[in-house]
Write a protein that holds these residues in place. Structure first.
Motif, PDB file in Angstrom:
ATOM      1  N   MET A   1       0.851  -1.193   0.000  1.00 25.35           N
ATOM      2  CA  MET A   1       0.000   0.000   0.000  1.00 25.35           C
ATOM      3  C   MET A   1       0.886   1.243   0.000  1.00 25.35           C
ATOM      4  O   MET A   1       1.623   1.482   0.952  1.00 25.35           O
ATOM      5  CB  MET A   1      -0.911   0.009   1.224  1.00 25.35           C
ATOM      6  N   PRO A   2       0.871   2.046  -1.087  1.00 23.63           N
ATOM      7  CA  PRO A   2       1.760   3.208  -1.153  1.00 23.63           C
ATOM      8  C   PRO A   2       1.365   4.303  -0.164  1.00 23.63           C
ATOM      9  O   PRO A   2       0.186   4.469   0.167  1.00 23.63           O
ATOM     10  CB  PRO A   2       1.580   3.682  -2.603  1.00 23.63           C
ATOM     11  N   SER A   3       2.374   5.029   0.292  1.00 22.19           N
ATOM     12  CA  SER A   3       2.126   6.150   1.194  1.00 22.19           C
ATOM     13  C   SER A   3       3.088   7.271   0.873  1.00 22.19           C
ATOM     14  O   SER A   3       4.111   7.071   0.208  1.00 22.19           O
ATOM     15  CB  SER A   3       2.282   5.718   2.652  1.00 22.19           C
ATOM     16  N   SER A   4       2.773   8.453   1.332  1.00 16.32           N
ATOM     17  CA  SER A   4       3.600   9.616   1.054  1.00 16.32           C
ATOM     18  C   SER A   4       3.418  10.620   2.183  1.00 16.32           C
ATOM     19  O   SER A   4       2.351  10.700   2.792  1.00 16.32           O
ATOM     20  CB  SER A   4       3.190  10.244  -0.277  1.00 16.32           C
ATOM     21  N   THR A   5       4.470  11.380   2.450  1.00  9.05           N
ATOM     22  CA  THR A   5       4.445  12.349   3.544  1.00  9.05           C
ATOM     23  C   THR A   5       4.860  13.725   3.047  1.00  9.05           C
ATOM     24  O   THR A   5       5.773  13.856   2.230  1.00  9.05           O
ATOM     25  CB  THR A   5       5.380  11.908   4.679  1.00  9.05           C
ATOM     26  N   ALA A   6       4.178  14.747   3.553  1.00 12.52           N
ATOM     27  CA  ALA A   6       4.550  16.134   3.275  1.00 12.52           C
ATOM     28  C   ALA A   6       4.733  16.864   4.597  1.00 12.52           C
ATOM     29  O   ALA A   6       3.880  16.782   5.479  1.00 12.52           O
ATOM     30  CB  ALA A   6       3.475  16.827   2.441  1.00 12.52           C
ATOM     31  N   HIS A   7       5.864  17.541   4.748  1.00 15.86           N
ATOM     32  CA  HIS A   7       6.135  18.370   5.921  1.00 15.86           C
ATOM     33  C   HIS A   7       5.973  19.832   5.501  1.00 15.86           C
ATOM     34  O   HIS A   7       6.731  20.328   4.667  1.00 15.86           O
ATOM     35  CB  HIS A   7       7.548  18.128   6.448  1.00 15.86           C
ATOM     36  N   VAL A   8       4.983  20.499   6.059  1.00 13.30           N
ATOM     37  CA  VAL A   8       4.667  21.873   5.673  1.00 13.30           C
ATOM     38  C   VAL A   8       5.041  22.810   6.811  1.00 13.30           C
ATOM     39  O   VAL A   8       4.474  22.735   7.906  1.00 13.30           O
ATOM     40  CB  VAL A   8       3.162  22.008   5.348  1.00 13.30           C
ATOM     41  N   ASP A   9       5.983  23.690   6.553  1.00 13.61           N
ATOM     42  CA  ASP A   9       6.398  24.654   7.573  1.00 13.61           C
ATOM     43  C   ASP A   9       5.346  25.757   7.705  1.00 13.61           C
ATOM     44  O   ASP A   9       5.006  26.431   6.713  1.00 13.61           O
ATOM     45  CB  ASP A   9       7.754  25.268   7.202  1.00 13.61           C
ATOM     46  N   THR A  10       4.843  25.944   8.926  1.00 10.61           N
ATOM     47  CA  THR A  10       3.830  26.959   9.179  1.00 10.61           C
ATOM     48  C   THR A  10       3.716  27.213  10.676  1.00 10.61           C
ATOM     49  O   THR A  10       3.844  26.284  11.473  1.00 10.61           O
ATOM     50  CB  THR A  10       2.441  26.525   8.652  1.00 10.61           C
ATOM     51  N   PRO A  11       3.470  28.457  11.074  1.00 15.39           N
ATOM     52  CA  PRO A  11       3.259  28.731  12.502  1.00 15.39           C
ATOM     53  C   PRO A  11       1.824  28.428  12.948  1.00 15.39           C
ATOM     54  O   PRO A  11       1.506  28.584  14.114  1.00 15.39           O
ATOM     55  CB  PRO A  11       3.548  30.235  12.610  1.00 15.39           C
ATOM     56  N   ARG A  12       0.974  27.962  12.006  1.00 14.03           N
ATOM     57  CA  ARG A  12      -0.443  27.737  12.319  1.00 14.03           C
ATOM     58  C   ARG A  12      -0.885  26.296  12.029  1.00 14.03           C
ATOM     59  O   ARG A  12      -1.947  26.079  11.432  1.00 14.03           O
ATOM     60  CB  ARG A  12      -1.309  28.694  11.505  1.00 14.03           C
ATOM     61  N   PRO A  13      -0.143  25.285  12.423  1.00 13.76           N
ATOM     62  CA  PRO A  13      -0.520  23.916  12.056  1.00 13.76           C
ATOM     63  C   PRO A  13      -1.860  23.481  12.635  1.00 13.76           C
ATOM     64  O   PRO A  13      -2.650  22.816  11.954  1.00 13.76           O
ATOM     65  CB  PRO A  13       0.631  23.064  12.603  1.00 13.76           C
ATOM     66  N   GLU A  14      -2.144  23.864  13.887  1.00 14.78           N
ATOM     67  CA  GLU A  14      -3.410  23.436  14.499  1.00 14.78           C
ATOM     68  C   GLU A  14      -4.613  24.029  13.774  1.00 14.78           C
ATOM     69  O   GLU A  14      -5.628  23.345  13.582  1.00 14.78           O
ATOM     70  CB  GLU A  14      -3.456  23.834  15.984  1.00 14.78           C
ATOM     71  N   ARG A  15      -4.492  25.288  13.363  1.00 13.38           N
ATOM     72  CA  ARG A  15      -5.607  25.929  12.663  1.00 13.38           C
ATOM     73  C   ARG A  15      -5.900  25.219  11.345  1.00 13.38           C
ATOM     74  O   ARG A  15      -7.064  24.976  11.004  1.00 13.38           O
ATOM     75  CB  ARG A  15      -5.289  27.400  12.400  1.00 13.38           C
TER      76      ARG A  15
END
Length: 314
Positions: A1-15
């Motif tokens: 089962m393929p998977s992929s990850t993205a790390h997004v830099d942001t000061p508002r991750p919870e929002r």
């Protein structure tokens, strides 16, 4: 089962997690957990949204490459639509390009769904911790790790325990519940603010008489303990550079058969990569080498969350 990850830099991750859960809930099954993580389940795939300090980690999993691309597309489009105040960069990779959660979020969710559920008090504590501490809430152990601690304490028959690093008291409750009515837990921390939350929940759990809190540098508290072996159980989840010193104070005080448990021994994967030479990474690598070479104990390192080492005093 393929998977992929993205790390997004942001000061508002919870929002962004809350916005994605709210809007994608019209197209798929969307759930927001007490710890702030979100899970969106589409017909042919899933995306787990994990907020952290200055970063949103999105992990997509699907039944095939075409479905994976579709999940990535819909999540990315919605996220970029919400980013009116900043320019986000979303790059999906088949493997994380930088250390992050060692345990795949999809696996983590499956584990949580297949162990005895947390009771209402622990769920409330997890939710309050997330609301009150924001990014610092990542210091709280997960429910499955808490259940593991309770089980270890009960199976070992421990009665006298020490905890180094209390935060808001989740792990303290798990340990104290395993000790039984005659047990005693010495809880060490330096924050009166966070442990004030812990005290309230200890009272509610009926465990306040079983837990003794010491607000002071943990190394001072440990060195003031009787030198002879008298402890049955110890849990260390505090400043990583202090781990070797805490270990050396605790092991001689463990009775034969006593257990010491060390949390975060993977340090988000940084211990695996020698390129990371920050103080925490160096200290944790040293800690792991100390344990495996220590003839006083027998040990096992487990891939529980961010890595847990259990060592038994010979």
């Amino acid at each position: 089962m393929p998977s992929s990850t993205a790390h997004v830099d942001t000061p508002r991750p919870e929002r962004y997690v809350k916005q994605l859960i709210s809007h994608l809930g019209h197209k798929a099954t969307a759930e927001l957990a007490d710890d702030g993580r979100g899970t969106v389940t589409f017909q042919h795939g899933t995306c787990v949204l994990a907020p952290a300090a200055g970063r949103l980690t999105m992990t997509a999993t699907a039944e095939d490459a075409e479905a994976l691309a579709a999940v990535q597309d819909v999540v990315t489009r919605h996220l970029l639509r919400f980013a009116a105040q900043e320019e986000l960069k979303v790059d999906w990779a088949s493997a994380p390009s930088a250390p992050g959660p060692v345990l795949d979020p999809a696996v983590g969710d499956y584990l949580l769904a297949h162990c005895t559920p947390a009771d209402e008090l622990l769920r409330e504590l997890a939710a309050e911790t997330h609301r009150a501490t924001g990014d610092a809430a990542r210091m709280q152990i997960s429910h499955d790790e808490g259940a593991f601690l309770t089980m270890l304490v009960r199976m070992s028959g421990a009665r006298r325990a020490v905890e180094v690093g209390v935060f808001t008291g989740y792990s303290s409750i798990c340990i104290a519940r395993g000790l039984g009515e005659e047990g005693h837990l010495l809880a060490c921390d330096v924050s009166a603010e966070w442990t004030s939350v812990a005290r309230r929940y200890w009272e509610r759990a009926g465990l306040a008489g079983r837990i003794e809190l010491r607000i002071a540098p943990a190394i001072e508290t440990l060195r003031a303990l009787p030198a002879e072996p008298h402890l049955d159980f110890a849990f260390v989840d505090a400043d990583k550079t202090g781990y070797p010193a805490y270990y050396e104070e605790l092991v001689p005080r463990l009775r034969p058969g006593g257990l010491i448990v060390l949390d975060n021994v993977f340090l988000g994967g940084r211990v695996f990569d020698p390129a990371f030479q920050d103080d925490d990474s160096v200290a944790m690598r040293r800690m792991n080498e100390i344990v495996v070479g220590d003839d006083r104990v027998e040990s096992v390192m487990l891939p529980v969350r961010d890595g847990v080492t259990v060592a038994r005093r010979r």
